[in-house]
Design a protein around this motif. Structure first.
Motif, PDB file in Angstrom:
ATOM      1  N   ASN A  89       0.865  -0.922  -0.382  1.00 13.38           N
ATOM      2  CA  ASN A  89       0.020  -0.334   0.130  1.00 13.38           C
ATOM      3  C   ASN A  89       0.814   0.772  -0.222  1.00 13.38           C
ATOM      4  OD1 ASN A  89      -2.421  -1.147  -0.467  1.00 13.38           O
ATOM      5  ND2 ASN A  89      -2.587  -1.574   2.033  1.00 13.38           N
ATOM      6  N   ARG A  90       2.117   1.205   0.590  1.00 19.88           N
ATOM      7  CA  ARG A  90       3.260   1.880   0.687  1.00 19.88           C
ATOM      8  C   ARG A  90       3.781   2.951  -0.577  1.00 19.88           C
ATOM      9  NH1 ARG A  90       5.600   0.584   5.976  1.00 19.88           N
ATOM     10  NH2 ARG A  90       4.428   1.434   8.093  1.00 19.88           N
ATOM     11  N   PHE A  91       3.895   1.473  -1.289  1.00 13.54           N
ATOM     12  CA  PHE A  91       4.809   2.006  -2.600  1.00 13.54           C
ATOM     13  C   PHE A  91       3.505   2.104  -3.706  1.00 13.54           C
ATOM     14  CE2 PHE A  91       7.934  -1.128  -1.657  1.00 13.54           C
ATOM     15  CZ  PHE A  91       8.881  -0.827  -1.088  1.00 13.54           C
ATOM     16  N   ASN A  92       2.469   1.309  -3.227  1.00 13.04           N
ATOM     17  CA  ASN A  92       1.329   2.456  -4.560  1.00 13.04           C
ATOM     18  C   ASN A  92       0.712   3.688  -4.045  1.00 13.04           C
ATOM     19  OD1 ASN A  92       0.392  -0.347  -5.668  1.00 13.04           O
ATOM     20  ND2 ASN A  92      -0.578  -1.160  -4.002  1.00 13.04           N
ATOM     21  N   ASP A 127       1.014   6.674  -7.094  1.00 11.29           N
ATOM     22  CA  ASP A 127       0.049   7.571  -7.313  1.00 11.29           C
ATOM     23  C   ASP A 127       0.544   8.959  -7.017  1.00 11.29           C
ATOM     24  OD1 ASP A 127      -1.698   5.434  -7.623  1.00 11.29           O
ATOM     25  OD2 ASP A 127      -2.919   5.061  -6.421  1.00 11.29           O
ATOM     26  N   ASP A 128       1.483   9.335  -5.800  1.00  9.73           N
ATOM     27  CA  ASP A 128       1.760  10.288  -5.194  1.00  9.73           C
ATOM     28  C   ASP A 128       2.412  11.008  -7.131  1.00  9.73           C
ATOM     29  OD1 ASP A 128       0.495  10.572  -3.773  1.00  9.73           O
ATOM     30  OD2 ASP A 128       2.122  10.102  -2.125  1.00  9.73           O
ATOM     31  N   VAL A 129       3.153  10.214  -7.568  1.00 10.09           N
ATOM     32  CA  VAL A 129       4.154  10.280  -8.039  1.00 10.09           C
ATOM     33  C   VAL A 129       3.160  10.667  -9.576  1.00 10.09           C
ATOM     34  CG1 VAL A 129       6.237   9.759 -10.366  1.00 10.09           C
ATOM     35  CG2 VAL A 129       6.099   9.307  -7.594  1.00 10.09           C
ATOM     36  N   ASN A 130       2.504   9.785  -9.950  1.00 15.46           N
ATOM     37  CA  ASN A 130       1.200   9.609 -11.563  1.00 15.46           C
ATOM     38  C   ASN A 130       0.797  10.854 -11.442  1.00 15.46           C
ATOM     39  OD1 ASN A 130       2.482   7.602 -12.927  1.00 15.46           O
ATOM     40  ND2 ASN A 130       1.513   6.611 -12.088  1.00 15.46           N
ATOM     41  N   SER A 131       0.434  11.490 -10.365  1.00 11.72           N
ATOM     42  CA  SER A 131      -0.775  12.787  -9.909  1.00 11.72           C
ATOM     43  C   SER A 131       0.016  13.803 -11.026  1.00 11.72           C
ATOM     44  CB  SER A 131      -0.853  13.206  -8.441  1.00 11.72           C
ATOM     45  OG  SER A 131      -0.028  13.562  -7.802  1.00 11.72           O
ATOM     46  N   ILE A 132       1.452  14.067 -10.269  1.00 14.35           N
ATOM     47  CA  ILE A 132       2.917  15.124 -11.333  1.00 14.35           C
ATOM     48  C   ILE A 132       2.684  15.054 -12.644  1.00 14.35           C
ATOM     49  CG2 ILE A 132       5.094  16.196 -11.165  1.00 14.35           C
ATOM     50  CD1 ILE A 132       4.938  15.289  -8.205  1.00 14.35           C
ATOM     51  N   HIS A 173       7.166  20.198  -6.420  1.00 14.45           N
ATOM     52  CA  HIS A 173       7.974  18.752  -6.296  1.00 14.45           C
ATOM     53  C   HIS A 173       8.712  18.994  -5.888  1.00 14.45           C
ATOM     54  CE1 HIS A 173       3.144  19.075  -7.397  1.00 14.45           C
ATOM     55  NE2 HIS A 173       3.496  19.099  -8.891  1.00 14.45           N
ATOM     56  N   VAL A 174       9.337  17.765  -4.852  1.00 13.54           N
ATOM     57  CA  VAL A 174      10.147  17.393  -3.877  1.00 13.54           C
ATOM     58  C   VAL A 174      10.587  15.714  -4.687  1.00 13.54           C
ATOM     59  CG1 VAL A 174      12.320  16.953  -2.598  1.00 13.54           C
ATOM     60  CG2 VAL A 174      10.922  18.857  -3.035  1.00 13.54           C
ATOM     61  N   ARG A 175       9.707  15.315  -4.581  1.00  9.87           N
ATOM     62  CA  ARG A 175       9.133  13.326  -4.493  1.00  9.87           C
ATOM     63  C   ARG A 175       8.378  13.267  -5.958  1.00  9.87           C
ATOM     64  NH1 ARG A 175       7.673  13.868   1.099  1.00  9.87           N
ATOM     65  NH2 ARG A 175       9.407  13.599   2.093  1.00  9.87           N
ATOM     66  N   ASN A 176       9.492  13.836  -6.602  1.00 11.58           N
ATOM     67  CA  ASN A 176       8.891  13.251  -9.085  1.00 11.58           C
ATOM     68  C   ASN A 176       9.627  12.279  -9.001  1.00 11.58           C
ATOM     69  OD1 ASN A 176      11.616  13.913  -8.765  1.00 11.58           O
ATOM     70  ND2 ASN A 176      10.614  16.471  -9.447  1.00 11.58           N
ATOM     71  N   ARG A 177       9.381  11.384 -10.125  1.00  7.20           N
ATOM     72  CA  ARG A 177       9.839  10.523 -11.249  1.00  7.20           C
ATOM     73  C   ARG A 177      11.484  10.214 -10.735  1.00  7.20           C
ATOM     74  NH1 ARG A 177       5.499  12.725 -13.445  1.00  7.20           N
ATOM     75  NH2 ARG A 177       3.801  10.334 -14.081  1.00  7.20           N
ATOM     76  N   ARG A 178      11.731  11.623 -10.770  1.00  9.34           N
ATOM     77  CA  ARG A 178      13.425  11.725 -10.739  1.00  9.34           C
ATOM     78  C   ARG A 178      13.950  11.476  -9.535  1.00  9.34           C
ATOM     79  NH1 ARG A 178      16.498  12.904 -15.098  1.00  9.34           N
ATOM     80  NH2 ARG A 178      17.944  13.618 -13.654  1.00  9.34           N
ATOM     81  N   PHE A 179      13.031  11.644  -7.953  1.00  8.57           N
ATOM     82  CA  PHE A 179      13.188  11.162  -6.462  1.00  8.57           C
ATOM     83  C   PHE A 179      13.214   9.771  -6.747  1.00  8.57           C
ATOM     84  CE2 PHE A 179      12.324  11.175  -2.332  1.00  8.57           C
ATOM     85  CZ  PHE A 179      12.945  11.871  -1.839  1.00  8.57           C
ATOM     86  N   SER A 232       7.423  11.481   7.739  1.00 10.32           N
ATOM     87  CA  SER A 232       7.896  12.565   7.291  1.00 10.32           C
ATOM     88  C   SER A 232       5.877  12.222   6.945  1.00 10.32           C
ATOM     89  CB  SER A 232       8.139  12.811   6.124  1.00 10.32           C
ATOM     90  OG  SER A 232       9.548  13.727   6.568  1.00 10.32           O
ATOM     91  N   VAL A 233       5.304  11.794   6.050  1.00 14.70           N
ATOM     92  CA  VAL A 233       3.914  11.578   5.351  1.00 14.70           C
ATOM     93  C   VAL A 233       2.895  11.014   6.401  1.00 14.70           C
ATOM     94  CG1 VAL A 233       2.438  10.974   3.841  1.00 14.70           C
ATOM     95  CG2 VAL A 233       5.024  12.051   2.552  1.00 14.70           C
ATOM     96  N   GLU A 234       3.498   9.010   6.699  1.00 14.79           N
ATOM     97  CA  GLU A 234       2.551   8.106   7.491  1.00 14.79           C
ATOM     98  C   GLU A 234       2.405   8.835   8.959  1.00 14.79           C
ATOM     99  OE1 GLU A 234       2.931   4.234   7.106  1.00 14.79           O
ATOM    100  OE2 GLU A 234       2.753   4.246   4.574  1.00 14.79           O
ATOM    101  N   GLU A 235       3.196   9.309   9.210  1.00 16.79           N
ATOM    102  CA  GLU A 235       3.609   9.371  10.757  1.00 16.79           C
ATOM    103  C   GLU A 235       3.814  11.101  11.661  1.00 16.79           C
ATOM    104  OE1 GLU A 235       7.101   7.284  12.573  1.00 16.79           O
ATOM    105  OE2 GLU A 235       6.092   5.221  11.589  1.00 16.79           O
TER     106      GLU A 235
END
Length: 612
Positions: free
Chosen positions: A557-560, A564-569, A578-584, A602-605
């Motif tokens: 689920n985390r990797f999904n 999804d976050d990457v594909n939303s860009i 964006h910091v966490r993009n495809r190249r990240f 950062s995100v989950e916790e």
């Protein structure tokens, strides 16, 4: 005079406050004379013309413009310490902004009631509600040891309601909290030194009693301050409070280690320095709260002068609540011994209190004319008025920048991450990766960073890398496939597992079996501890590598979610947004445990920083 609008000032106030309703810029601040020239006393001396004393006084107009980031009108304000000198001035200043409700909190019910009585004529449509109690204690009477444990034990969701401060915030749900309580004094004057001295004396006499140990534990400064901040943060988060402001203290009225005002043979006294130390620690904890995403906007104004005054009058004088009575004293021989209290030394006059002129400075007590003249003269403590503090504080709440916010000053003074460090980080990681290849090893976790949960997560991501190589491969697999692949890895490539458990991080398999070294980090200091399901899950959560089916599903689920976050860009978005993009992420390249666990924290916790 024409209205002045400067975009830089407006932007600064918005950034400073992070709230954006009713942003206006008022007229320039006029300067006011605080001291009429040529003022004299009945003795003919100009007590106020002492060159160095008054230029340092704060010059605050009655209205500091109307540059607002929070419109106080219609809001609920909780004033902690609302009965005190600064608290009352704060309430008066607030009433000019027509809040919906001001809740006046004080230690004793009669204090809150008296404050409301004094403010009723100015209240208008604003409701003045009352509350009382010790914000550093429990919300109920408890045996002394239970009260001590409440300060020292871990804080959990199921015991939050035991504390008065948490319940106060939860029930009142204020938009703004203005804290005028002298926290440093309340904590430091429990006097750890006296309590420790009693324990040492008892140890020397081999007659240590429980009461002496309890007194020392109750007087410990740091646990009480830390618990106070924990409850303050949790209570305001759960109440939805938007702004927290603190009237702090320097502990010495702005003077240095040479302060001549101390009730001790030591100059300065340990007690006084404890007060300053706690005031500093308090500011640093508020600094951390202000750096917590989602926390209330946090500000502190720290007066560095005496605060005065509440009233000037003539009447009977009391010290610590006890009247000072006149005596009949006559010359007598000194003698060979001396006592602090000697009823034979003079004839007491119990019905004749000392009466004279005094100035009431609120929590700091009452002073004579000459004591006040001494305290406030040039190069001594000098003073600031409570009205000035209130105006500055409320100007900060409304989005203004007074230059006196300690938290903002710390933000601007601390040295954060640097460009040079960013360049060198890339080099360091690159060189370490080359050494990994050269020595055919993986450098994952040593459990020195802490807590063990971080090592657990790093090792779980590392094992996924060993078994599946990429996030895409894990994401497209079933939980059963991931579980079986990890189980096979640690059974067949035993050295992979051995390098994990050697650090002190156990592994639990879906079969219920475990892999562990001779010593583990979680649980700490267990000796034949009973294992029940809840306890086991706590250990796994805190520091065991979890290779069970449910945790494999969690990683998929985390990797999904990352995918999804990457594909939303948009692929065409090559901006700096964006910091966490495809190249990240480079999903189809190797799993990078450090990046992934950084994302989890950062995100989950919600453990990321937003100030730099």
């Amino acid at each position: 005079m024409a209205e002045v609008r400067t975009p830089g000032r407006v932007a600064a106030s918005l950034i400073d406050a992070k709230l954006t309703d009713n942003c206006l810029v008022g007229n320039p601040i006029p300067r006011q004379r605080l001291t009429p020239p040529g003022t004299t006393t009945r003795h003919g001396a100009n007590r106020f013309a002492e060159g160095l004393a008054w230029p340092r006084a704060l010059v605050v107009p009655s209205k500091l413009g109307r540059r607002l980031s929070l419109n106080i009108e219609g809001k609920k304000i909780l004033v902690l310490g609302g009965y005190g000198l600064v608290g009352t001035a704060m309430c008066r200043e607030l009433l000019q902004r027509r809040p919906r409700e001001i809740q006046i909190h004080s230690l004793r019910p009669e204090e809150s009631e008296q404050a409301r009585t004094e403010l009723l004529e100015e209240a208008g449509a604003t409701e003045l509600s009352l509350s009382s109690g010790d914000i550093f204690g429990l919300d109920h009477d408890a045996p002394k040891r239970d009260a001590i444990r409440a300060q020292l034990d871990a804080l959990h969701d199921d015991n939050l309601d035991d504390y008065l401060l948490y319940g106060l915030l939860r029930d009142s749900r204020p938009d703004v909290v203005i804290d005028c309580v002298n926290t440093a004094t309340a904590i430091a004057y429990r006097d750890t030194f006296r309590a420790a001295g009693r324990v040492l004396d008892a140890l020397d006499s081999e007659n240590l009693m429980p009461d002496e140990v309890e007194e020392l534990l109750s007087a410990l400064y740091m646990p009480r301050l830390i618990r106070h901040i924990q409850l303050l943060y949790r209570g305001m988060m759960d109440a939805g409070t938007r702004i927290y402001t603190k009237v702090g203290t320097s502990g010495t009225g702005g003077m240095g280690l040479n302060i001549p005002y101390t009730h001790s043979e030591e100059k300065p006294s340990r007690m006084l320095l404890s007060k300053s130390a706690i005031a500093g620690a308090h500011s640093m904890l508020l600094f951390l709260m202000a750096r917590t995403p989602g926390a209330p906007i946090t500000k502190e104004i720290k007066p560095a002068a005496a605060i005065a005054w509440k009233r000037i009058a003539h009447g009977p004088i009391s010290r610590k609540g006890t009247p000072i009575n006149l005596v009949h004293a006559k010359p007598r021989p000194l003698g060979d011994t001396f006592s602090t209290y000697d009823p034979e030394a003079a004839v007491e006059r119990p019905d004749e209190p000392l009466e004279t002129v005094f100035i009431d400075t609120g929590e700091n007590g009452i002073f004579s004319l000459e004591e006040f003249a001494l305290l406030t003269t040039a190069e001594q403590m000098e003073f600031v008025t409570p009205e000035e503090i209130a105006r500055y504080m409320i100007f900060e709440i409304e989005g203004g920048n007074t230059g006196h916010d300690i938290i903002n000053a710390l933000d601007n003074a601390v040295l954060g991450p640097t460009y040079r460090a960013g360049l060198l980080r890339h080099w360091a990681l690159e060189y370490m990766s080359e050494l990994e290849l050269e020595h055919e090893t993986r450098s994952v976790a040593f459990e020195m960073l802490g807590p063990p949960r971080n090592s657990k997560l790093l090792f779980e991501a590392h094992l996924l890398r060993q078994a599946f190589s990429t996030m895409s491969a894990v994401r497209l697999a079933t939980p059963e496939t991931v579980r079986d692949g990890l189980d096979r890895l640690v059974r067949e490539q035993t050295e992979v597992a051995n390098r994990v458990v050697a650090v002190g991080i156990p592994m639990i398999l879906d079969s219920g079996e475990i892999l562990r070294g001779t010593r583990v980090i979680i649980p700490a200091e267990a000796d034949q501890a009973a294992i029940d399901p809840a306890t086991l899950e706590g250990w796994i959560q805190d520091g065991w590598v979890d290779l069970r089916l449910d945790n494999c599903r969690r990683w998929i689920n985390r990797f999904n979610r990352i995918h999804d976050d990457v594909n939303s860009i948009s692929p065409t978005d090559t901006s700096s947004r964006h910091v966490r993009n495809r190249r990240f992420w480079h999903e189809d390249l190797g799993i990078q445990p450090g990046k992934i666990v950084g994302w989890i924290l950062s995100v989950e916790e919600h453990g990321g920083r937003f100030k730099r």
